[in-house]
Design a protein around this motif. Structure first.
Motif, PDB file in Angstrom:
ATOM      1  N   MET A 176     -12.864   0.274   2.180  1.00  0.00           N
ATOM      2  CA  MET A 176     -11.678   0.327   1.322  1.00  0.00           C
ATOM      3  C   MET A 176     -11.084  -1.065   1.129  1.00  0.00           C
ATOM      4  N   GLY A 230     -10.032   6.997  -1.706  1.00  0.00           N
ATOM      5  CA  GLY A 230     -10.386   6.830  -0.301  1.00  0.00           C
ATOM      6  C   GLY A 230     -10.761   8.127   0.361  1.00  0.00           C
ATOM      7  N   LYS A 285      -2.890   3.822   5.074  1.00  0.00           N
ATOM      8  CA  LYS A 285      -2.118   2.639   4.690  1.00  0.00           C
ATOM      9  C   LYS A 285      -2.003   1.614   5.814  1.00  0.00           C
ATOM     10  N   SER A 322      -3.386   8.632   4.619  1.00  0.00           N
ATOM     11  CA  SER A 322      -4.272   7.993   3.628  1.00  0.00           C
ATOM     12  C   SER A 322      -4.876   6.691   4.141  1.00  0.00           C
ATOM     13  N   LEU A 349      -3.618   4.310  -2.237  1.00  0.00           N
ATOM     14  CA  LEU A 349      -4.779   4.849  -1.528  1.00  0.00           C
ATOM     15  C   LEU A 349      -4.788   6.356  -1.771  1.00  0.00           C
ATOM     16  N   SER A 350      -5.627   6.790  -2.676  1.00  0.00           N
ATOM     17  CA  SER A 350      -5.702   8.188  -3.084  1.00  0.00           C
ATOM     18  C   SER A 350      -6.749   8.909  -2.239  1.00  0.00           C
ATOM     19  N   VAL A 351      -6.290   9.839  -1.421  1.00  0.00           N
ATOM     20  CA  VAL A 351      -7.174  10.557  -0.498  1.00  0.00           C
ATOM     21  C   VAL A 351      -6.994  12.057  -0.735  1.00  0.00           C
ATOM     22  N   VAL A 380      -7.237   3.130  -5.424  1.00  0.00           N
ATOM     23  CA  VAL A 380      -8.485   3.147  -4.669  1.00  0.00           C
ATOM     24  C   VAL A 380      -8.697   4.562  -4.151  1.00  0.00           C
ATOM     25  N   ILE A 409     -10.439  -3.004  -2.390  1.00  0.00           N
ATOM     26  CA  ILE A 409      -9.133  -3.565  -2.745  1.00  0.00           C
ATOM     27  C   ILE A 409      -9.267  -5.050  -3.067  1.00  0.00           C
ATOM     28  N   VAL A 438      -5.795   0.333   6.883  1.00  0.00           N
ATOM     29  CA  VAL A 438      -6.352  -0.499   5.819  1.00  0.00           C
ATOM     30  C   VAL A 438      -5.484  -1.745   5.627  1.00  0.00           C
ATOM     31  N   GLY A 468       0.763   5.716  -0.500  1.00  0.00           N
ATOM     32  CA  GLY A 468      -0.109   6.875  -0.417  1.00  0.00           C
ATOM     33  C   GLY A 468       0.461   7.878   0.562  1.00  0.00           C
ATOM     34  N   LEU A 502       0.844  -1.189   0.000  1.00  0.00           N
ATOM     35  CA  LEU A 502       0.000   0.000   0.000  1.00  0.00           C
ATOM     36  C   LEU A 502       0.880   1.240   0.000  1.00  0.00           C
TER      37      LEU A 502
END
Length: 180
Positions: free
Chosen positions: A166, A158, A22, A20, A108-110, A156, A170, A25, A16, A14
């Motif tokens: 999430m 997020g 990581k 985010s 993980l795009s936040v 993803v 995934i 999640v 990010g 993960l």
């Protein structure tokens, strides 16, 4: 078919920005998949016996990044693992190559406002200990965003859902990768 069954994709990583999700999640994902969970920052602290902010203070960011590269190299050789990287792990080209070649990488795009909400009271993040941490987050995302996308096999979005939601996203994307 196991998600990590192919020789090329032995672990799930993960990536990010700080905040985010990581680690949160990653722990949940590892539990759901029956895999081991490792956070690279925690691993670096365990290996050195020193907290990340102290490493930054003594060795600077470059010294920390060298340790991070060695840790990533070691860990991405292992299998049956979900690995949460530090937010800046993608900065070095050698790290991007390791991640892309040895793992299934999930970005993980936040959005920045959510990252700010999640990190604004956290004093353990050396790169955010500046006069304008919110601006610094946005600046870091501008630099790192293209690198996250470069290494990602899965992106993803997020920030709005729960960590559990999430994880389910995934899992769905990992299953789709396995079928192709």
């Amino acid at each position: 078919m196991s998600i990590v069954s192919s020789e090329k994709n032995r672990c799930i990583v993960l990536v990010g920005m700080p905040g985010s999700g990581k680690t949160t999640v990653g722990r949940d994902l590892a539990k759901r998949l029956g895999l081991r969970f490792v956070d690279t920052d925690h691993e670096i602290e365990a290996r050195t016996g020193v907290k990340i902010p102290i490493i930054f203070e003594i060795e600077g960011e470059d010294g920390f990044r060298k340790r991070e590269t060695q840790t990533l190299d070691d860990l991405t050789r292992e299998s049956n693992m979900v690995l949460a990287t530090g937010g800046g792990a993608v900065i070095r080209p050698e790290n991007r190559a390791l991640l892309r070649e040895r793992a299934v990488v999930v970005f993980l795009s936040v959005p920045p406002p959510i990252l700010w909400e999640r990190t604004r009271h956290d004093r353990s993040r050396p790169l955010l200990q500046v006069s304008d941490p919110r601006g610094r987050l946005e600046e870091l995302l501008k630099v790192r965003g293209p690198y996250y996308r470069e290494v990602a096999h899965i992106i993803v979005e997020g920030g709005r859902g729960t960590p559990h939601a999430m994880v389910k996203l995934i899992e769905k994307e990992l299953q789709a990768l396995c079928e192709h």
